[in-house]
Scaffold this motif. Structure first.
Motif, PDB file in Angstrom:
ATOM      1  N   ASN A 175     -26.107 -56.885 -22.772  1.00  0.00           N
ATOM      2  CA  ASN A 175     -25.189 -56.243 -21.829  1.00  0.00           C
ATOM      3  C   ASN A 175     -24.768 -54.858 -22.302  1.00  0.00           C
ATOM      4  N   ALA A 176     -24.326 -54.734 -23.576  1.00  0.00           N
ATOM      5  CA  ALA A 176     -24.088 -53.438 -24.233  1.00  0.00           C
ATOM      6  C   ALA A 176     -22.865 -52.680 -23.727  1.00  0.00           C
ATOM      7  N   ASP A 177     -21.776 -53.377 -23.483  1.00  0.00           N
ATOM      8  CA  ASP A 177     -20.526 -52.743 -23.054  1.00  0.00           C
ATOM      9  C   ASP A 177     -19.770 -52.227 -24.286  1.00  0.00           C
ATOM     10  N   PRO A 178     -19.542 -50.912 -24.418  1.00  0.00           N
ATOM     11  CA  PRO A 178     -18.850 -50.382 -25.602  1.00  0.00           C
ATOM     12  C   PRO A 178     -17.411 -50.864 -25.743  1.00  0.00           C
ATOM     13  N   TRP A 179     -16.701 -51.087 -24.616  1.00  0.00           N
ATOM     14  CA  TRP A 179     -15.296 -51.466 -24.703  1.00  0.00           C
ATOM     15  C   TRP A 179     -15.134 -52.931 -25.100  1.00  0.00           C
ATOM     16  N   LEU A 180     -16.190 -53.718 -24.942  1.00  0.00           N
ATOM     17  CA  LEU A 180     -16.204 -55.076 -25.472  1.00  0.00           C
ATOM     18  C   LEU A 180     -16.909 -55.137 -26.827  1.00  0.00           C
ATOM     19  N   GLU A 181     -17.332 -53.973 -27.300  1.00  0.00           N
ATOM     20  CA  GLU A 181     -18.055 -53.805 -28.577  1.00  0.00           C
ATOM     21  C   GLU A 181     -19.273 -54.741 -28.637  1.00  0.00           C
ATOM     22  N   GLU A 182     -20.027 -54.728 -27.565  1.00  0.00           N
ATOM     23  CA  GLU A 182     -21.229 -55.560 -27.482  1.00  0.00           C
ATOM     24  C   GLU A 182     -22.415 -54.824 -28.114  1.00  0.00           C
ATOM     25  N   ARG A 189     -28.810 -54.922 -15.450  1.00  0.00           N
ATOM     26  CA  ARG A 189     -28.574 -55.600 -14.184  1.00  0.00           C
ATOM     27  C   ARG A 189     -28.525 -54.551 -13.079  1.00  0.00           C
ATOM     28  N   LEU A 190     -28.895 -54.948 -11.882  1.00  0.00           N
ATOM     29  CA  LEU A 190     -28.937 -53.998 -10.778  1.00  0.00           C
ATOM     30  C   LEU A 190     -27.586 -53.330 -10.572  1.00  0.00           C
ATOM     31  N   PHE A 203     -37.878 -52.476 -10.203  1.00  0.00           N
ATOM     32  CA  PHE A 203     -36.841 -53.374  -9.694  1.00  0.00           C
ATOM     33  C   PHE A 203     -37.406 -54.791  -9.741  1.00  0.00           C
ATOM     34  N   ALA A 204     -36.683 -55.687 -10.417  1.00  0.00           N
ATOM     35  CA  ALA A 204     -37.236 -57.002 -10.745  1.00  0.00           C
ATOM     36  C   ALA A 204     -36.349 -58.133 -10.232  1.00  0.00           C
ATOM     37  N   GLU A 205     -36.979 -59.281 -10.021  1.00  0.00           N
ATOM     38  CA  GLU A 205     -36.275 -60.468  -9.539  1.00  0.00           C
ATOM     39  C   GLU A 205     -35.844 -61.377 -10.688  1.00  0.00           C
ATOM     40  N   ALA A 206     -36.070 -60.934 -11.923  1.00  0.00           N
ATOM     41  CA  ALA A 206     -35.640 -61.674 -13.110  1.00  0.00           C
ATOM     42  C   ALA A 206     -35.471 -60.681 -14.253  1.00  0.00           C
ATOM     43  N   ASP A 207     -34.688 -61.037 -15.227  1.00  0.00           N
ATOM     44  CA  ASP A 207     -34.453 -60.171 -16.373  1.00  0.00           C
ATOM     45  C   ASP A 207     -35.648 -60.211 -17.329  1.00  0.00           C
ATOM     46  N   VAL A 235     -32.677 -41.380 -18.239  1.00  0.00           N
ATOM     47  CA  VAL A 235     -31.690 -42.174 -17.505  1.00  0.00           C
ATOM     48  C   VAL A 235     -30.323 -41.924 -18.137  1.00  0.00           C
ATOM     49  N   LEU A 236     -29.267 -41.928 -17.340  1.00  0.00           N
ATOM     50  CA  LEU A 236     -27.904 -41.838 -17.854  1.00  0.00           C
ATOM     51  C   LEU A 236     -27.065 -42.937 -17.222  1.00  0.00           C
ATOM     52  N   VAL A 237     -26.652 -43.892 -18.055  1.00  0.00           N
ATOM     53  CA  VAL A 237     -25.799 -45.003 -17.636  1.00  0.00           C
ATOM     54  C   VAL A 237     -24.572 -44.962 -18.555  1.00  0.00           C
ATOM     55  N   PRO A 238     -23.567 -44.146 -18.223  1.00  0.00           N
ATOM     56  CA  PRO A 238     -22.530 -43.784 -19.191  1.00  0.00           C
ATOM     57  C   PRO A 238     -21.576 -44.892 -19.585  1.00  0.00           C
ATOM     58  N   ARG A 239     -21.501 -45.962 -18.828  1.00  0.00           N
ATOM     59  CA  ARG A 239     -20.548 -47.023 -19.160  1.00  0.00           C
ATOM     60  C   ARG A 239     -21.087 -48.007 -20.193  1.00  0.00           C
ATOM     61  N   TYR A 240     -22.314 -47.785 -20.659  1.00  0.00           N
ATOM     62  CA  TYR A 240     -22.931 -48.709 -21.617  1.00  0.00           C
ATOM     63  C   TYR A 240     -23.498 -47.924 -22.801  1.00  0.00           C
TER      64      TYR A 240
END
Length: 224
Positions: free
Chosen positions: A214-221, A148-149, A197-201, A178-183
């Motif tokens: 989504n891939a959030d580690p703290w939600l263990e996704e 997501r943006l 950059f896209a207008e849809a997923d 790329v480095l997106v450390p929260r995921y």
């Protein structure tokens, strides 16, 4: 192409399919899941273990992209699409950061020293249109992923070329990743060659193979 080259390509293809199949099995089995969740204030996400090395994980292919041939296209629903060569990338403001990383295969590495270009600099450069909701990535090994943006444009996200004072090695995604450390780390595309950059997923390689969008580690996704 001689028979030796054909045999090598066939063997690499078999290795890649085996690796992919094994990780898809992990998704179906829910491997490594603890069923826990935690606040990011807990530095180590649920089910993770801290390591001091940097494990190498890929699809059996590590593309070799010399800086002289490297290009990054940044396009899609933006006011100013650009294609950067290495000199243009390095002419952008450079920043140092110290950030953790978390891999879905259960390891985390703390306090990594990075250097690169802030994603906020990239956003300011290309000026996404108000209709943009997602960002899509393509890599030199044909890997794809999505964010997501707001995930991508966070203040701690970067395009990085240096780790611990040295160029990021090929096996870890150099010359640029790329480095997106929260995921989870599969969202931080290695060997990146295009950012759209896209207008849809549009789900990427692992997201279409049983891994969480989504891939959030703290939600263990870990898985979908």
């Amino acid at each position: 192409m001689d028979e030796t080259d054909k045999d090598r390509i066939s063997i690499l293809g078999q290795i890649k399919e085996k690796l992919i199949g094994r990780k898809q099995d992990w998704a179906r089995e829910g491997r490594l899941l603890t069923g826990a969740a935690a606040n990011p204030a807990q530095r180590l996400p649920p089910g993770q273990r801290e390591v001091t090395d940097w494990p190498v994980l890929d699809l059996g292919i590590q593309p070799e992209v010399p800086r002289s041939a490297w290009r990054l296209a940044i396009d899609g629903a933006v006011e100013n699409p650009v294609t950067l060569d290495w000199d243009a990338l390095m002419a952008l403001p450079q920043q140092d950061s110290v950030l953790d990383m978390h891999c879905v295969t259960q390891w985390s590495r703390f306090d990594n020293h990075w250097q690169g270009v802030s994603i906020r600099t990239i956003v300011d450069l290309v000026r996404p249109k108000p209709t943009v909701t997602h960002v899509l990535f393509e890599s030199y090994d044909d890997y794809t992923t999505n964010l997501r943006l707001e995930q991508f444009a966070a203040e701690d996200c970067f395009l990085v070329h240096t780790w611990e004072g040295k160029p990021i090695p090929r096996q870890h995604g150099g010359p640029l990743r790329v480095l997106v450390p929260r995921y989870y780390l599969w969202k931080s595309a290695k060997w990146v060659r295009r950012i759209s950059f896209a207008e849809a997923d549009r789900q990427g390689f692992w997201e279409t193979r049983g891994y969480n969008n989504n891939a959030d580690p703290w939600l263990e996704e870990r898985y979908s």
